[in-house]
Structures are given as C-alpha cells and as structure tokens.
Write a protein that holds these residues in place. Structure first.
Motif, PDB file in Angstrom:
ATOM      1  N   ARG A 163      56.197  37.582  49.130  1.00 25.32           N
ATOM      2  CA  ARG A 163      57.554  37.447  48.574  1.00 25.32           C
ATOM      3  C   ARG A 163      57.904  35.995  48.274  1.00 25.32           C
TER       4      ARG A 163
ATOM      5  N   LYS B 130      56.932  44.571  54.349  1.00 21.38           N
ATOM      6  CA  LYS B 130      55.779  44.069  55.082  1.00 21.38           C
ATOM      7  C   LYS B 130      55.678  42.563  54.925  1.00 21.38           C
TER       8      LYS B 130
ATOM      9  N   PHE C 115      56.786  25.810  50.201  1.00 21.27           N
ATOM     10  CA  PHE C 115      56.112  25.881  48.898  1.00 21.27           C
ATOM     11  C   PHE C 115      56.567  24.764  47.970  1.00 21.27           C
TER      12      PHE C 115
ATOM     13  N   SER D 247      47.117  37.980  40.559  1.00 17.91           N
ATOM     14  CA  SER D 247      45.776  37.886  41.156  1.00 17.91           C
ATOM     15  C   SER D 247      45.799  37.245  42.531  1.00 17.91           C
ATOM     16  N   ARG D 248      44.800  37.634  43.333  1.00 18.86           N
ATOM     17  CA  ARG D 248      44.590  36.889  44.575  1.00 18.86           C
ATOM     18  C   ARG D 248      43.910  35.579  44.184  1.00 18.86           C
TER      19      ARG D 248
HETATM   20  N1  LIG Z   1      48.440  35.832  44.982  1.00 19.23           N
HETATM   21  C1  LIG Z   1      48.112  35.154  46.082  1.00 19.23           C
HETATM   22  N2  LIG Z   1      46.880  34.604  46.207  1.00 19.23           N
HETATM   23  C2  LIG Z   1      46.553  33.934  47.317  1.00 19.23           C
HETATM   24  N3  LIG Z   1      47.353  33.736  48.374  1.00 19.23           N
HETATM   25  C3  LIG Z   1      48.584  34.256  48.310  1.00 19.23           C
HETATM   26  C4  LIG Z   1      49.033  34.977  47.176  1.00 19.23           C
HETATM   27  N4  LIG Z   1      50.302  35.365  47.397  1.00 19.23           N
HETATM   28  C5  LIG Z   1      50.639  34.904  48.623  1.00 19.23           C
HETATM   29  N5  LIG Z   1      49.596  34.231  49.183  1.00 19.23           N
HETATM   30  C6  LIG Z   1      49.585  33.581  50.487  1.00 19.23           C
HETATM   31  O1  LIG Z   1      49.821  34.574  51.468  1.00 19.23           O
HETATM   32  C7  LIG Z   1      50.604  34.046  52.530  1.00 19.23           C
HETATM   33  C8  LIG Z   1      51.869  34.910  52.710  1.00 19.23           C
HETATM   34  O2  LIG Z   1      52.659  34.758  51.537  1.00 19.23           O
HETATM   35  P1  LIG Z   1      54.242  34.637  51.625  1.00 19.23           P
HETATM   36  O3  LIG Z   1      54.731  34.448  50.235  1.00 19.23           O
HETATM   37  O4  LIG Z   1      54.636  33.648  52.633  1.00 19.23           O
HETATM   38  O5  LIG Z   1      54.584  36.124  52.127  1.00 19.23           O
HETATM   39  P2  LIG Z   1      55.993  36.752  52.579  1.00 19.23           P
HETATM   40  O6  LIG Z   1      57.058  35.840  52.098  1.00 19.23           O
HETATM   41  O7  LIG Z   1      56.036  38.093  51.923  1.00 19.23           O
HETATM   42  O8  LIG Z   1      55.929  36.883  54.057  1.00 19.23           O
HETATM   43  C9  LIG Z   1      50.949  32.636  52.149  1.00 19.23           C
HETATM   44  O9  LIG Z   1      50.057  31.777  52.807  1.00 19.23           O
HETATM   45  C10 LIG Z   1      50.719  32.599  50.658  1.00 19.23           C
HETATM   46  O10 LIG Z   1      50.358  31.314  50.218  1.00 19.23           O
END
Ligand SMILES: Nc1ncnc2c1ncn2[C@@H]1O[C@H](COP(=O)(O)OP(=O)(O)O)[C@@H](O)[C@H]1O
Ligand SMILES: [Mg+2]
Length: 385
Positions: A155, A150, A189, A344-345
């Motif tokens: 990730r 998803k 990032f 954590s979020r």
């Molecule tokens: N623990 C967290 N708390 C707050 N925001 C998060 C957290 N983990 C991911 N995010 C945010 O959620 C969004 C999607 O994360 P991302 O790592 O890009 O997902 P993926 O690579 O699985 O598609 C990004 O904007 C990221 O900064």
C-alpha cells in the motif's frame, strides 16, 4: 415577473430572513429553511437557486459542498456578513458561484438573480441540458484510498509512487496523507522529517483551509508533492477528536485536485471514515492464496459495516512476477472486482531507491525508470487521460 425560478434560502437568522423576503418574494418563488433542516428538505424542494447564509457555527463550506452534491445542476450563492478571503475561496471551490456580503451588496444579489433567471429561461428555450451557473463551478478533488487487509502488500509503496507520478506528470494539485497514525510509513519512501505532522491540524480542525494544510504539509524534494506525514504516536492518534479525519479529508478535497490516502490494515473509525469518503478504493493485493482469503474477509467486513463499494472498489495487483503462486487469470476467476493496474515485483529497483532514500520517480517523463516505477507511471497516465 417570473415565479418559475425556485429559490431556497438557508439561514438561521430572522433579520436576514426578513430582509431577503422583502427583497425577493415579490419576484420569485422563495422558501426558507435553516442550516439544520436543509439536508432533509433540499431533495423535496429541488430549488433552482440556493442562497446559503454562513451559519454561526462556521459550517457554510460543508453546506455548499453537500448541496452541490445533492443538486449538481443547482446554482449556489453564498451570503455572509463578514468579508473573509479564505472563506470566499473555499466556498467558491466547494461549488458556490458567488460570494455576496449582506446587507452591503443586496443590490448585487438581486442583480445576479435576475441574470441567472434570464439565462435559465434562455437555456430552457434552447432546451440545453446545461445548467444555469455550471460554467463557473469548480470541480471538487478526487480522493483515492490505498487499502489492503494484509500488511506488507505494498500500500505505502504504491500510494507514494502513485502520488509522486501524478504530481510529476500533471499540473494537478496533489496531496498525500499518511493515515497510519500509529506507525507511519510514508516518510521512509520519501526523505521527510518528523517535524510537522497532520496532528498539527487538530487545533484548526473547525476552520481548516488550504493555507493550514499547506503550512503543515512537507514537500517531496524532487516533485514538490505535498505530504501530510503521520504523527507516529498511538496516544496522539487516540486523542484526536472523532470528526477530525472526515474534516481533514473534506478540507483536502476542497483544496487539491487529488488526495491520496495511505491506510492501515486495521479497521477502525479512521479507516472506516477514509473508506467512506473516498471516490476510489485501490485494494492492493499480491498473487497468492492468503491474499485472496484476506480479501474475502475484507469483502465480508465491508458488507457488515455497510460500506458501499459499488463502482468504487478496484484491485491493484502488486508484486507480479514469474514465480507467483497465482497468475492474474487465476485471480480473475476467483474475484469479480475489476483490476485497475498490475505492478511488477521489482526487488532491485525498490531496494536501490530505498537505500538511497530516493523516490522511484524523480522527474516527469523520466527515461530510466525501474520496472515497478514504469508500471505505476503507466497506470497514472491512463488515469489522467
Ligand atoms: N512491486 C514491488 N516490488 C518490490 N518490492 C515491493 C513492491 N511493492 C512493495 N514492495 C516492498 O514490500 C515491502 C512492503 O511494502 P509496503 O508498501 O510497506 O506495504 P504495506 O504498506 O501494504 O504494509 C516494502 O519493503 C516495499 O518496498
Ligand atoms: Mg504501509
């Protein structure tokens, strides 16, 4: 003398075969095979010592690695006709205890074999399980994949955070590879440019070594973490030779202690290869029903593709907070896969870092970490201990 020590010689060249037969057969039990046949025969022969002569197609390092995996107790000696420092380093890293030039150093080879034989007999007498050459053998790096079925589960956030913390909190050599070849993500990032990308390694894929990787990798400015960024181009991705990704991962494993892979959700040849090559698969999951449903589909897909996840697959709970639809106990009731970490979020912390174009953690043992960074660091420290 001693006929107990079994030696297997891997060579495709008649002249070398004859030379080694003459030099060794009177003293040891020696068998010969070719680089093509060895994979089929190694198990059956179970030699104590394997002498690998560099094949003409340059696959010697891979062969060393393969045999090291199949025969962890075996002693591997690499033989070559040409001096090549980068190759020497690669084969030693892959697990060979010695690199010997033929025919110049034939005397050195017979001398080494005598020593190994003495040592083996000595150890057999002591009945220690320690293998003959084991003390010299370097480890091979670990590959960790960050995956999810998803998108948006975190990730890339976690792969970058994990690699950064690992690099900052240890002396390990760490490489992060962005395998989202079409869209990338890692560069957002960390402040990295679009200059060199992992696609620059395609022309050297057949002889790829640490220097090639170092030259193409970009460095995160605080930790000096090495990062292979994505070409972010569908066409480039499509034109990559089929075995590029497996060669890239194997070469990375030989040159680094930890290789962190950020994967796309999409299951294709690249994702499949990366999952197969990984020592651990961290499945990043949020605490809601759609995430659990997707996870079930992924499990089913792994089964169909015969990706063996036994002992390798772990869940990383991400975005854990007060208002999650499910809690971790619910998740444990639904899914039996072990949970590696809970993150954590942390909208504020993550947002602030993204806005400033800074990584979540910048120095070792950083005191004022935001909650998500603290959780990632805790996981990494547990991993390192
Ligand atoms: N623990 C967290 N708390 C707050 N925001 C998060 C957290 N983990 C991911 N995010 C945010 O959620 C969004 C999607 O994360 P991302 O790592 O890009 O997902 P993926 O690579 O699985 O598609 C990004 O904007 C990221 O900064
Ligand atoms: Mg991503």
């Amino acid at each position: 003398m001693n006929a107990d020590m079994k030696i297997l010689v891997v060579t495709n060249t008649d002249s070398i075969r004859e030379m080694l037969h003459e030099a060794l057969a009177s003293q040891y039990s020696v068998q010969f095979t070719t680089s093509r046949e060895v994979k089929k025969e190694i198990d059956r022969i179970a030699p104590d010592v394997v002498l690998i002569v560099q094949p003409e197609d340059g696959t010697g390092v891979e062969l060393v690695q393969y045999i090291q995996g199949e025969l962890p107790e075996g002693v591997i000696i690499f033989l070559t006709e040409k001096q090549d420092f980068a190759l020497l380093r690669d084969v030693v890293r892959a697990g060979a205890i010695e690199y010997i030039l033929l025919p110049d150093e034939l005397a050195l080879l017979t001398d080494r074999l005598e020593k190994i034989n003495e040592l083996a007999q000595h150890q057999q007498r002591k009945k220690g399980a320690v293998a003959t050459g084991k003390a010299f053998v370097r480890g091979r790096g670990k590959v960790f994949a960050f995956y999810s079925g998803k998108g948006g589960s975190g990730r890339t956030q976690l792969a970058t955070g994990f690699a950064q913390a690992l690099k900052l909190e240890s002396t390990a050599r760490v490489l992060l590879i962005d395998l989202n070849l079409q869209y990338g993500g890692v560069e957002t990032f960390f402040s990295l440019d679009a200059g060199r990308t992992l696609a620059d390694l395609v022309p050297v894929m057949n002889e790829m070594n640490e220097n090639h990787i170092r030259n193409v990798a970009q460095r995160e400015s605080h930790s000096k973490l090495e990062v292979l960024v994505s070409p972010r181009d569908a066409e480039t991705a499509e034109n990559m030779p089929e075995d590029f990704i497996s060669r890239l991962i194997r070469a990375s494993r030989r040159s680094y202690d930890f290789v962190i892979l950020d994967l796309p959700t999409h299951m294709n040849e690249i994702t499949y290869t990366a999952l197969e090559e990984s020592d651990a698969i961290y499945y990043v999951m949020n605490l809601d029903t759609p995430s659990v449903q997707t996870y079930r589909l992924v499990e089913e897909l792994f089964r169909k593709l015969r990706i063996d996840t036994e002992g390798r697959l772990e869940i990383v709970v991400n975005q854990k907070g007060r208002d999650n639809e499910l809690n971790v106990a619910d998740l444990k009731g639904l899914i039996s896969t072990p949970i590696a970490a809970e993150i954590s979020r942390d909208h504020r912390g993550v947002q602030a870092a993204v806005n400033q174009g800074l990584p979540l953690q910048r120095v070792a043992n950083e005191k004022k970490l935001v909650p998500a960074a603290k959780d990632i660091r805790k996981w990494v420290l547990a991993k390192l201990s």
